[in-house]
Design an enzyme around this catalytic site. Structure first.
Site, short mmCIF file in Angstrom:
data_model
loop_
_atom_site.label_atom_id
_atom_site.label_comp_id
_atom_site.label_asym_id
_atom_site.label_seq_id
_atom_site.Cartn_x
_atom_site.Cartn_y
_atom_site.Cartn_z
N THR A 35 34.17 -22.91 1.67
CA THR A 35 33.89 -23.81 2.11
C THR A 35 32.22 -23.33 2.03
O THR A 35 31.17 -23.58 2.97
CB THR A 35 33.93 -23.44 4.09
OG1 THR A 35 33.76 -22.16 4.18
CG2 THR A 35 35.44 -24.38 4.26
N GLY A 36 32.41 -21.73 1.32
CA GLY A 36 30.49 -22.26 1.17
C GLY A 36 29.79 -22.89 -0.14
O GLY A 36 29.84 -24.57 -0.36
N LYS A 175 28.49 -15.31 -11.18
CA LYS A 175 26.94 -13.68 -11.11
C LYS A 175 27.01 -13.66 -10.12
O LYS A 175 27.07 -15.24 -9.29
CB LYS A 175 26.44 -14.67 -12.46
CG LYS A 175 24.99 -15.53 -12.32
CD LYS A 175 24.91 -15.04 -13.33
CE LYS A 175 23.03 -16.47 -12.42
NZ LYS A 175 22.48 -16.29 -11.65
N TYR A 206 26.37 -21.56 -17.80
CA TYR A 206 25.91 -22.32 -18.79
C TYR A 206 26.62 -22.90 -20.02
O TYR A 206 26.59 -23.54 -20.44
CB TYR A 206 24.36 -21.92 -18.94
CG TYR A 206 23.13 -22.32 -18.62
CD1 TYR A 206 23.10 -22.84 -17.72
CD2 TYR A 206 21.81 -23.19 -20.09
CE1 TYR A 206 21.68 -23.09 -17.26
CE2 TYR A 206 20.75 -23.88 -18.79
CZ TYR A 206 20.87 -23.92 -17.90
OH TYR A 206 19.45 -24.83 -17.40
N LYS A 209 27.54 -25.63 -20.16
CA LYS A 209 26.80 -27.44 -19.67
C LYS A 209 27.31 -28.22 -21.18
O LYS A 209 27.52 -26.85 -22.28
CB LYS A 209 25.07 -26.81 -20.07
CG LYS A 209 24.86 -26.75 -18.51
CD LYS A 209 23.43 -26.33 -19.03
CE LYS A 209 23.28 -26.28 -16.74
NZ LYS A 209 23.33 -28.08 -16.43
N HIS A 268 22.13 -16.97 -18.29
CA HIS A 268 22.00 -18.36 -19.17
C HIS A 268 21.55 -18.11 -20.86
O HIS A 268 21.52 -18.91 -21.69
CB HIS A 268 21.64 -19.40 -18.13
CG HIS A 268 22.02 -19.50 -17.17
ND1 HIS A 268 22.91 -19.07 -17.10
CD2 HIS A 268 21.31 -19.22 -15.85
CE1 HIS A 268 23.15 -19.12 -15.05
NE2 HIS A 268 22.79 -19.48 -14.95
N TRP A 617 10.16 13.38 -45.11
CA TRP A 617 11.03 14.32 -44.98
C TRP A 617 12.18 14.66 -43.34
O TRP A 617 11.34 13.57 -43.00
CB TRP A 617 10.71 15.26 -45.13
CG TRP A 617 10.41 15.72 -46.48
CD1 TRP A 617 8.71 15.04 -46.81
CD2 TRP A 617 9.82 15.39 -47.51
NE1 TRP A 617 8.24 15.37 -47.71
CE2 TRP A 617 9.17 16.09 -48.83
CE3 TRP A 617 11.57 16.52 -47.96
CZ2 TRP A 617 9.03 16.02 -50.30
CZ3 TRP A 617 11.01 17.05 -49.39
CH2 TRP A 617 10.57 16.92 -49.99
#
Length: 791
Positions: A35-36, A175, A206, A209, A268, A617
């Site tokens: 429901t978020g 994420k 991403y 996409k 992304h 060296w």
């Protein structure tokens, strides 16, 4: 009962095979956080799209929405979302209505908050399968919840809600995956206690996409055109950009913790960069090969420094933070809302090519793209007005992967007509009709071959389909995640208190955020200094280097980055003086971790250093092959020698590996090195020796109570280290003390105790070998950062 009701509908409309005949088994999809906001905006629509695409695949489905909300209100909230689901425009209305009705009947809400709830869900899934005579193919758990809840949910799934043997489990994670390397490692360690790597699908939307997802296939299908030009000889630069017009209002609690680099660049834009610069695997459809090549690309990136980035913050942000987070009126936020970052790779393909990653909020337009701009060596004699404009070799040559929004308002792939006509899959990409009034990067659209998707798909729909098909190359593995955080964390640490350029937002920004590449880094183009967010508070860059005395010798101290800059400049000055005096510069360098950032600084910023006349060296070496990652020479080569032009015969690694043996006295490696020094270095006096200090007071590979090297003849010795690898080769203390100059570099809080101790003791090299460094006719200078000096 629920599946029983659905069976009647399925048989009537013929939209699905009978579930009992489904040969590939049943898939249960559990959406946690049903429901978020993310679920409402994208995930339910993506799951519905999966159902529409796979309704005839041979799999049967049930969809379980879950949240902490109690059953009745949660069910009401979830079904309010499901009723608003839509079909693509090309879907027949009748079929759409039937599929939507089926999807709603196959969906159910659960309150999942306790171990008992998960056990009950597992029993319910098993009962449904048994009732319908279905074999379980697998379960998808989609975590659309905050990361702090991951561990508890993972424990419940692992203990009481796994599918039976023979069925797969796919756990989808959103994420942020930590906010730096340490937190990402901790979260990864917790999750691997419950799930195998192949079961975890970390989402970066991403990668869903269409323009981003097509970068690798485009490179693969156009190898014949790209192979000759996809390299440093032909590419001028690469830009990867995500601009937003919206600000962070309403999200400042999240944004204050993360900022634009963690929110956009670390994930992304970095993923898009990897697709552009990684070596193409033989088969771009093999997830394992793709992921391995991505990891190799991470390893080729130069470390980021503070001057690799320019940072800004829109002016209204501070007030929004004060209001939303109830901060005091004098609260100052140092969170960037705009960032431009310059990245380089040391791979043979990309060495010297700048990669610019840019993102910000409250900018002038909403657009995202990856742009590969090619060098243009052409000169066109004919007047521009009389030329065939579309194929003119004097126009910019570029390939653009257009993520969406902006002038085109659609995903697209654009290729300059003066490059080549690309090969594009006709079933998924179509050539677009050029709109004469549109311009992209200053050129009319007619200057490009333009391709857009045949069927535009939402990123989450693409990713959910890939989860169903088990395509791991579209997701972030643990190795990939830690490699990315390992790359970005040092920059995030170095800029944590850096002043930000304030900008008004939108079109009023004008040129305020324009930046350019300067001295290997980035700087804002406008010369006026950025306003300090808190003018009364000193920041590290406000302090000047302290110059005084330490152990009766000159001391230079500053914040580590400024200290390294000063040390590199002093080394260049010493080299120039030596070459002017004698025609050459003999430089002896120590190993360990402290000099690494110095080597990188010398490689990237000191182009006037007389490398052609410099002999390199080693002060000391571990008794391992020179190709071993623990070898001091390997580190020196990786961070300095491969980036500068030192003549081959001027590089003198210590001969620790002779006759296929390591540091055996009979092979006389120490004698060989001492003879080379005597033959090439006048009076065996190096022009400059760079040393470090261990927490026990050792320097070079001369340790407390060493039997060799602390006194006697100026020579080269074999020594024993208290830590592995134990065997070492080192210049002796008397040989070091013959140098014209000795610089000692001490960095970090971990060296504070030994720095304090050494300030109080005298000449006691058997206890603290560094205390015996005292050039007889030369100069000793200490370079100690504030953390080591002040704690």
């Amino acid at each position: 009962k629920m599946l029983g009701r659905v069976l009647c509908i399925l048989l009537l409309v013929g939209a699905l095979q009978s579930l009992a005949e489904a040969s590939q088994g049943h898939i249960s999809v559990i959406l946690l956080g049903a429901t978020g906001d993310l679920a409402k905006k994208y995930l339910w629509q993506g799951l519905f799209q999966l159902y529409m695409d796979q309704v005839s695949s041979g799999h049967s489905f049930t969809f379980h929405g879950a949240a902490l909300t109690a059953l009745e209100p949660g069910q009401r909230l979830m079904f309010d979302v499901l009723k608003k689901l839509s079909c693509p425009p090309d879907e027949a209305p009748n079929r759409c209505a039937v599929l939507k009705d089926q999807f709603l009947k196959l969906s159910q809400y659960h309150q999942l908050s306790t171990a008992e709830n998960y056990t009950a869900l597992n029993r319910e899934i098993e009962a449904l399968l048994h009732q319908e005579g279905l074999k379980e193919a697998g379960r998808i758990f989609y975590f659309s919840v905050p990361p702090f809840a991951y561990t508890e949910i993972a424990r419940h799934i692992n203990s009481s809600c796994r599918p039976p043997p023979g069925a797969w489990l796919r756990v989808v994670l959103e994420k942020p995956f930590g906010h730096d390397l340490e937190s990402a490692q901790q979260l990864a360690a917790e999750l691997t206690g419950f799930f195998r790597e192949e079961e975890m699908y970390r989402v970066d939307h991403y990668l869903g996409k269409q323009a981003v997802a097509h970068i690798l296939p485009f490179r693969d299908q156009n190898r014949q055109f790209l192979d000759p030009i996809w390299n440093r000889h032909h590419v001028e630069r690469v830009e990867i950009v995500l601009k937003e017009t919206v600000d962070a209002k309403g999200r400042t609690s999240f944004y204050e913790q993360y900022g634009v680099i963690r929110d956009v660049l670390q994930n992304h834009l970095t993923e898009a960069l990897m697709f552009l610069i990684m070596e193409l695997p033989g088969n771009v459809s093999r997830a394992e090969e793709v992921l391995q090549h991505k990891l190799q690309s991470f390893q080729s990136l130069w470390g980021l420094e503070k001057n690799s980035a320019v940072l800004g913050q829109y002016q209204a942000y501070a007030g929004q933070v004060q209001e939303e987070l109830q901060q005091a009126p004098d609260y100052i936020s140092t969170t960037p809302t705009f960032a431009g970052v310059l990245i380089h790779s040391d791979s043979l393909r990309w060495e010297g090519v700048p990669f610019l990653l840019t993102s910000g909020k409250a900018l002038d337009e909403r657009v995202g793209y990856a742009r590969v701009l090619f060098k243009n060596r052409a000169y066109c004699t004919q007047s521009e007005t009389l030329r065939d404009a579309g194929h003119s070799q004097c126009k910019a040559k570029q390939i653009i992967f257009y993520f969406g929004h902006g002038a085109l308002n659609t995903p697209a792939v654009l290729v300059s007509r003066n490059l080549f006509r690309p090969v594009m899959p006709k079933d998924s990409w179509k050539e677009a009709v050029a709109q004469s009034d549109l311009h992209i990067f200053g050129q009319p659209l007619s200057d490009y071959y333009v391709y857009s998707p045949v069927k535009e798909r939402d990123a989450y729909s693409v990713l959910i389909s890939n989860i169903y098909h088990g395509r791991k190359d579209f997701f972030i593995t643990t190795e990939n995640l830690l490699a990315s955080w390992g790359f970005w964390t040092p920059l995030l640490d170095s800029i944590s208190h850096q002043p930000l350029r304030l900008y008004p937002g939108g079109v009023e920004n004008q040129h305020l955020l324009d930046f350019e590449m300067v001295s290997g880094g980035l700087a804002f183009t406008l010369a006026e200094p950025a306003e300090l967010l808190n003018p009364t508070r000193q920041t590290p860059s406000d302090y000047k280097a302290i110059q005084s005395k330490y152990r009766q010798s000159p001391l230079v101290s500053a914040w580590s980055e400024d200290l390294i800059s000063q040390l590199a400049s002093d080394m260049e000055e010493a080299a120039v003086r030596s070459v002017a005096r004698s025609g050459q510069f003999h430089l002896a360098l120590s190993g360990g971790s402290s000099p690494v950032i110095l080597f990188q600084r010398l490689a990237r910023h000191h182009y006037a250093f007389p490398w052609k006349h410099t002999h390199i060296w080693l002060v000391d070496e571990r008794c391992v092959p020179l190709t071993d990652s623990e070898s001091n020479f390997f580190s020196l080569h990786s961070h300095l020698l491969q980036s500068v032009r030192v003549p081959y015969f001027n590089i003198h690694p210590m001969p620790v590996h002779l006759n296929r043996r390591l540091c055996v006295e009979e092979d006389r490696g120490t004698e060989l090195y001492a003879k080379d020094i005597t033959a090439l270095v006048a009076n065996a006096s190096f022009d400059l020796v760079l040393l470090g200090v261990g927490t026990d007071g050792h320097t070079a590979s001369l340790f407390p109570c060493s039997e060799n090297g602390l006194e006697g003849a100026p020579t080269v010795v074999l020594t024993e280290s208290p830590v592995k690898p134990h065997q070492r080769m080192s210049l002796s203390l008397p040989l070091i003390n013959k140098a014209r100059q000795v610089f000692v570099l001490v960095l970090g809080k971990g060296k504070h105790d030994i720095t304090t101790l050494l300030s109080r003791v005298g000449h006691e090299p058997k206890k603290w070998p560094i205390s015996g460094v005292s050039p007889g006719s030369g100069q000793l200078v200490w370079y100690v950062d504030y953390e080591a000096l002040l704690g």
